[in-house]
Enzyme design. Structure first.
Site, PDB file in Angstrom:
ATOM      1  N   LYS A 194      -0.742  -0.343   3.670  1.00 41.20           N
ATOM      2  CA  LYS A 194      -1.044  -1.752   3.455  1.00 41.20           C
ATOM      3  C   LYS A 194      -0.550  -2.707   4.712  1.00 41.20           C
ATOM      4  O   LYS A 194       0.733  -2.817   4.786  1.00 41.20           O
ATOM      5  CB  LYS A 194      -0.527  -2.246   2.045  1.00 41.20           C
ATOM      6  CG  LYS A 194      -0.773  -3.812   1.639  1.00 41.20           C
ATOM      7  CD  LYS A 194      -0.358  -4.079   0.245  1.00 41.20           C
ATOM      8  CE  LYS A 194      -0.646  -5.428  -0.058  1.00 41.20           C
ATOM      9  NZ  LYS A 194      -0.059  -5.712  -1.387  1.00 41.20           N
ATOM     10  N   LYS A 247      -5.617  -0.914   3.403  1.00 43.42           N
ATOM     11  CA  LYS A 247      -5.754  -1.973   2.964  1.00 43.42           C
ATOM     12  C   LYS A 247      -5.548  -2.853   3.929  1.00 43.42           C
ATOM     13  O   LYS A 247      -4.211  -2.951   4.476  1.00 43.42           O
ATOM     14  CB  LYS A 247      -5.366  -2.692   1.499  1.00 43.42           C
ATOM     15  CG  LYS A 247      -5.351  -4.184   1.035  1.00 43.42           C
ATOM     16  CD  LYS A 247      -4.724  -4.524  -0.120  1.00 43.42           C
ATOM     17  CE  LYS A 247      -4.794  -5.890  -0.483  1.00 43.42           C
ATOM     18  NZ  LYS A 247      -4.124  -6.358  -1.692  1.00 43.42           N
TER      19      LYS A 247
END
Length: 321
Positions: A194, A247
């Site tokens: 992330k 992400k």
């Protein structure tokens, strides 16, 4: 001179193109995010995410019915709490909107997969993803709290928990908590890679989760780093992750491909709020063909190696498939 092979022959008609298409996005690949809030009969459009809503528990159940009817197998539940404090204690309160929505959705739709986001940022008064120590986040002190959040979601009926905080060791802490309390069957979908991305702006508006000071670059990944992503994913796999997430998605398709090639676990991507909002804004101005752009974008994610795509476009995409 005659050409023995002409690639154009296999592009000559829609039927032929369909027959030889290498990558296909289906409803089964998609996960639809839901934002649940306190109250009843609440369905309020999120201005920064047009077409998505803040939903009370009763309305979240109705939205989940629509998701299941569309053939989408799962929802990812986020929540806005009744109260916030320094610890984020509403995150594990069984009376909070997320826990209530999970229980209601599973009761109404037992076959729909309910995934819950595990983090503290929406629940803390300071907006960071863990406990503070001075002006920084105390990684190790945050782990028991994140495990407690995951446990509360499992008790409510979640099929899968998705830690998004990026604290080191949180997958192991959650796996240990779930296993010790009789929830060894609950899967962990880890936000393994992330990045500290500028693409999250609309989500922070939707979840009221912007940090009150500083930023999250001390614990989310530097967008410049690729090899580090493989290390992050490896750590989460070692700690017990069942699915790993990259992400954002669109600006990190190279990372998706590297993770897919390196690991045997299913790979998910999060088609994040900024990616969604840009498409919506351009479509509203008549600058793009929204259905074609959305399907091209989702196809690129699948082609890069994503098995699962978390996207705000999910309900529309199913209509356009």
């Amino acid at each position: 001179m005659s050409l023995v092979y002409r690639p154009r022959r296999l592009r000559a008609s829609a039927g032929i193109r369909t027959m030889v298409r290498e990558t296909a996005v289906t409803a089964a690949n998609l996960v639809y995010p839901l934002f649940v809030v306190p109250g009843a009969h609440v369905k309020k459009e999120i201005s920064s995410l047009p077409g998505n809503y803040h939903l009370s528990t009763d309305m979240a159940v109705e939205a989940a019915r629509e998701v299941e009817a569309a053939g989408i197998p799962a929802v990812l539940v986020f929540g806005l709490p009744d109260y916030k404090d320094e610890q984020g204690s509403s995150a594990w309160d069984m009376k909070s909107p997320v826990q209530q929505a999970i229980a209601a959705i599973k009761k109404a739709l037992p076959n729909l997969v309910v995934i819950s986001d595990v983090c503290l940022c929406q629940y803390t008064s300071h907006g960071h993803c863990g406990l503070l120590k001075g002006s920084g986040v105390d990684n190790d002190a945050s782990l028991p709290l994140l495990a407690e959040v995951a446990l509360s979601h499992a008790k409510a009926g979640a099929d899968m928990v998705a830690p998004s905080d990026m604290m080191d060791g949180r997958v192991a802490a959650i796996r240990d908590m779930l296993d010790r309390t009789g929830f060894s069957n609950i899967s962990i979908m880890s936000y393994a890679a992330k990045y500290a991305s500028a693409y999250y702006g609309p989500f922070r508006d939707a979840a009221h989760s912007a940090p009150q000071f500083g930023d999250r670059r001390a614990y989310q990944m530097d967008p410049a780093n690729a090899r580090e992503a493989l290390k992050e994913v490896a750590l989460d796999v070692e700690e017990g992750a069942d699915i790993v997430i990259v992400k954002p998605a669109l600006a990190y398709l190279d990372i998706v491909r590297q993770v897919k090639d390196e690991f045997l676990l299913p790979v998910a991507v999060y088609n994040v709020s900024g990616e969604y909002a840009m498409v919506k804004a351009a479509a509203a101005q008549g600058l793009i063909d929204e259905p074609r752009v959305v399907m091209e974008t989702l196809t690129s994610m699948k082609r890069a190696g994503a098995d699962i795509i978390i996207t705000y476009h999910a309900l529309d995409a199913v209509k356009w498939l």
